[in-house]
Design a protein around this motif. Structure first.
Motif, PDB file in Angstrom:
ATOM      1  N   TRP A  23       0.832  -1.205   0.000  1.00  0.00           N
ATOM      2  CA  TRP A  23       0.000   0.000   0.000  1.00  0.00           C
ATOM      3  C   TRP A  23       0.868   1.257   0.000  1.00  0.00           C
ATOM      4  N   ARG A  24       1.973   1.227   0.750  1.00  0.00           N
ATOM      5  CA  ARG A  24       2.877   2.384   0.791  1.00  0.00           C
ATOM      6  C   ARG A  24       3.464   2.653  -0.594  1.00  0.00           C
ATOM      7  N   ARG A  25       3.887   1.600  -1.274  1.00  0.00           N
ATOM      8  CA  ARG A  25       4.441   1.755  -2.627  1.00  0.00           C
ATOM      9  C   ARG A  25       3.386   2.254  -3.609  1.00  0.00           C
ATOM     10  N   LEU A  26       2.174   1.731  -3.490  1.00  0.00           N
ATOM     11  CA  LEU A  26       1.084   2.165  -4.359  1.00  0.00           C
ATOM     12  C   LEU A  26       0.784   3.651  -4.142  1.00  0.00           C
ATOM     13  N   ALA A  28       2.856   5.947  -3.027  1.00  0.00           N
ATOM     14  CA  ALA A  28       3.980   6.726  -3.557  1.00  0.00           C
ATOM     15  C   ALA A  28       3.894   6.837  -5.073  1.00  0.00           C
ATOM     16  N   GLU A  29       3.530   5.760  -5.739  1.00  0.00           N
ATOM     17  CA  GLU A  29       3.386   5.784  -7.195  1.00  0.00           C
ATOM     18  C   GLU A  29       2.237   6.700  -7.615  1.00  0.00           C
ATOM     19  N   ALA A  30       1.130   6.646  -6.889  1.00  0.00           N
ATOM     20  CA  ALA A  30      -0.003   7.519  -7.199  1.00  0.00           C
ATOM     21  C   ALA A  30       0.393   8.983  -7.026  1.00  0.00           C
ATOM     22  N   ARG A  32       3.460  10.252  -7.314  1.00  0.00           N
ATOM     23  CA  ARG A  32       4.344  10.600  -8.431  1.00  0.00           C
ATOM     24  C   ARG A  32       3.539  10.866  -9.692  1.00  0.00           C
ATOM     25  N   ASN A  33       2.563  10.015  -9.975  1.00  0.00           N
ATOM     26  CA  ASN A  33       1.732  10.188 -11.168  1.00  0.00           C
ATOM     27  C   ASN A  33       0.927  11.475 -11.092  1.00  0.00           C
ATOM     28  N   GLN A  34       0.422  11.786  -9.924  1.00  0.00           N
ATOM     29  CA  GLN A  34      -0.363  13.005  -9.742  1.00  0.00           C
ATOM     30  C   GLN A  34       0.514  14.238  -9.960  1.00  0.00           C
ATOM     31  N   GLN A  36       3.165  14.440 -11.795  1.00  0.00           N
ATOM     32  CA  GLN A  36       3.518  14.532 -13.206  1.00  0.00           C
ATOM     33  C   GLN A  36       2.367  15.081 -14.027  1.00  0.00           C
TER      34      GLN A  36
END
Length: 49
Positions: A23-26, A28-30, A32-34, A36
């Motif tokens: 969940w933490r990785r998810l 963080a990825e969300a 980063r995408n936001q 960008q």
């Protein structure tokens, strides 16, 4: 993390910690995408005073 802290066995705790890490990785990825997706401020070399 709270479930891991309350786990009855080390194996159960490990499962909860792995889920929490996923969940933490998810998240963080969300993030980063936001970030960008937000258009960056355009800068000009002109002096528009």
């Amino acid at each position: 993390m709270r479930l891991a802290a309350k786990a009855d066995s080390p194996a159960e705790k490990e499962v909860y910690l792995q889920i929490a890490e996923g969940w933490r990785r998810l998240a963080a990825e969300a993030l980063r995408n936001q970030l960008q997706a937000v258009p960056s401020e355009r800068r000009s070399f002109r002096d528009d005073r």
